[in-house]
Design a protein around this motif. Structure first.
Motif, PDB file in Angstrom:
ATOM      1  N   LEU A  32       0.833  -1.198   0.000  1.00 51.70           N
ATOM      2  CA  LEU A  32       0.000   0.000   0.000  1.00 51.70           C
ATOM      3  C   LEU A  32       0.872   1.254   0.000  1.00 51.70           C
ATOM      4  N   LEU A  35       1.903   2.606  -3.316  1.00 53.58           N
ATOM      5  CA  LEU A  35       0.863   3.206  -4.155  1.00 53.58           C
ATOM      6  C   LEU A  35       0.686   4.693  -3.915  1.00 53.58           C
ATOM      7  N   THR A  36       1.411   5.237  -2.947  1.00 53.65           N
ATOM      8  CA  THR A  36       1.264   6.647  -2.611  1.00 53.65           C
ATOM      9  C   THR A  36       2.621   7.289  -2.391  1.00 53.65           C
ATOM     10  N   LEU A  46      -5.477   7.074  -0.356  1.00 52.75           N
ATOM     11  CA  LEU A  46      -5.715   5.885  -1.170  1.00 52.75           C
ATOM     12  C   LEU A  46      -7.173   5.447  -1.102  1.00 52.75           C
ATOM     13  N   GLN A  49      -9.286   7.343  -3.649  1.00 54.96           N
ATOM     14  CA  GLN A  49      -8.967   7.232  -5.075  1.00 54.96           C
ATOM     15  C   GLN A  49      -9.581   5.957  -5.658  1.00 54.96           C
ATOM     16  N   THR A  52      -7.207   2.935  -6.186  1.00 53.40           N
ATOM     17  CA  THR A  52      -6.575   2.273  -5.035  1.00 53.40           C
ATOM     18  C   THR A  52      -7.556   1.937  -3.906  1.00 53.40           C
ATOM     19  N   LYS A  53      -8.836   2.242  -4.115  1.00 54.38           N
ATOM     20  CA  LYS A  53      -9.825   2.028  -3.058  1.00 54.38           C
ATOM     21  C   LYS A  53      -9.963   0.549  -2.686  1.00 54.38           C
ATOM     22  N   SER A  55      -7.670  -1.866  -3.026  1.00 53.08           N
ATOM     23  CA  SER A  55      -6.463  -2.279  -2.314  1.00 53.08           C
ATOM     24  C   SER A  55      -6.497  -1.817  -0.866  1.00 53.08           C
TER      25      SER A  55
END
Length: 200
Positions: A32, A35-36, A46, A49, A52-53, A55
């Protein structure tokens, strides 16, 4: 026969908790984090978004179930009486993850922040109850665990002060280290209860 099945189910569940605590949750947390922007955004970003919601949701559910299962197991093993704090803590934590944090000032944003901090306080209170009980049983071991936790917490606090907010880096460190520590606490408390001596 029924007791044998229950014992087998408990063993499977316990093994899954250990696997999740040592590997699955830390790895999902690290994933995770990729991803940011670790220093500019946090996991709430996240959650908001579309890309990525899913995940984030998987990570949140697996993490909450793992933390609750580990802490409940430790509370049961050590016979800690204030076990009712656990469902309250994780219900509030779950609420903080599902409440969105929209841009700008809003009631939802306020509730998200308040429930998050409240869950954090209750979670640490739950950890304190474990430490008080476990320290009596094995003071040297649990003093080391406390020192590791305090060092990790101190690092997260320094990062928080530098960047002025809770960012992805603090979340990756805190969420990964705490779940590993409480997984180790579960093993330590179980070993001691069974009469074996877990030494450093």
């Amino acid at each position: 026969m029924q007791k044998s099945n229950e014992r087998k189910q408990n063993k499977i569940f316990s093994t899954l908790l250990l696997l999740s605590g040592f590997f699955i949750v830390p790895l999902l947390t690290l994933y995770l984090g990729t991803l940011t922007s670790l220093t500019l955004q946090n996991f709430t970003y996240l959650a908001n978004q579309p890309a990525t919601k899913v995940s984030f949701t998987i990570w949140a559910i697996v993490s909450i179930i793992t933390h609750f299962g580990l802490l409940y197991s430790i509370y049961t093993t050590l016979k800690i009486k204030s076990v009712s704090i656990l469902p309250i803590t994780f219900i509030i934590l779950f609420i903080s993850t599902v409440i969105p944090y929209p841009k700008g000032d809003s009631l939802l944003g306020f509730l998200h922040v308040v429930s998050g901090y409240l869950a954090f306080i209750l979670y640490n209170y739950a950890l304190l109850q474990i430490y008080i009980q476990a320290y009596i049983i094995k003071p040297r071991l649990f003093r080391v665990i406390l020192n590791i936790y305090l060092c990790m917490f101190g690092l997260c606090f320094v990062i928080f002060m530098i960047y002025g907010s809770i960012n992805g880096l603090t979340e990756v460190i805190y969420c990964s280290v705490t779940v590993i520590l409480i997984t180790f606490l579960k093993i330590a408390s179980t070993c001691k209860t069974r009469g074996s001596d877990l030494t450093l």
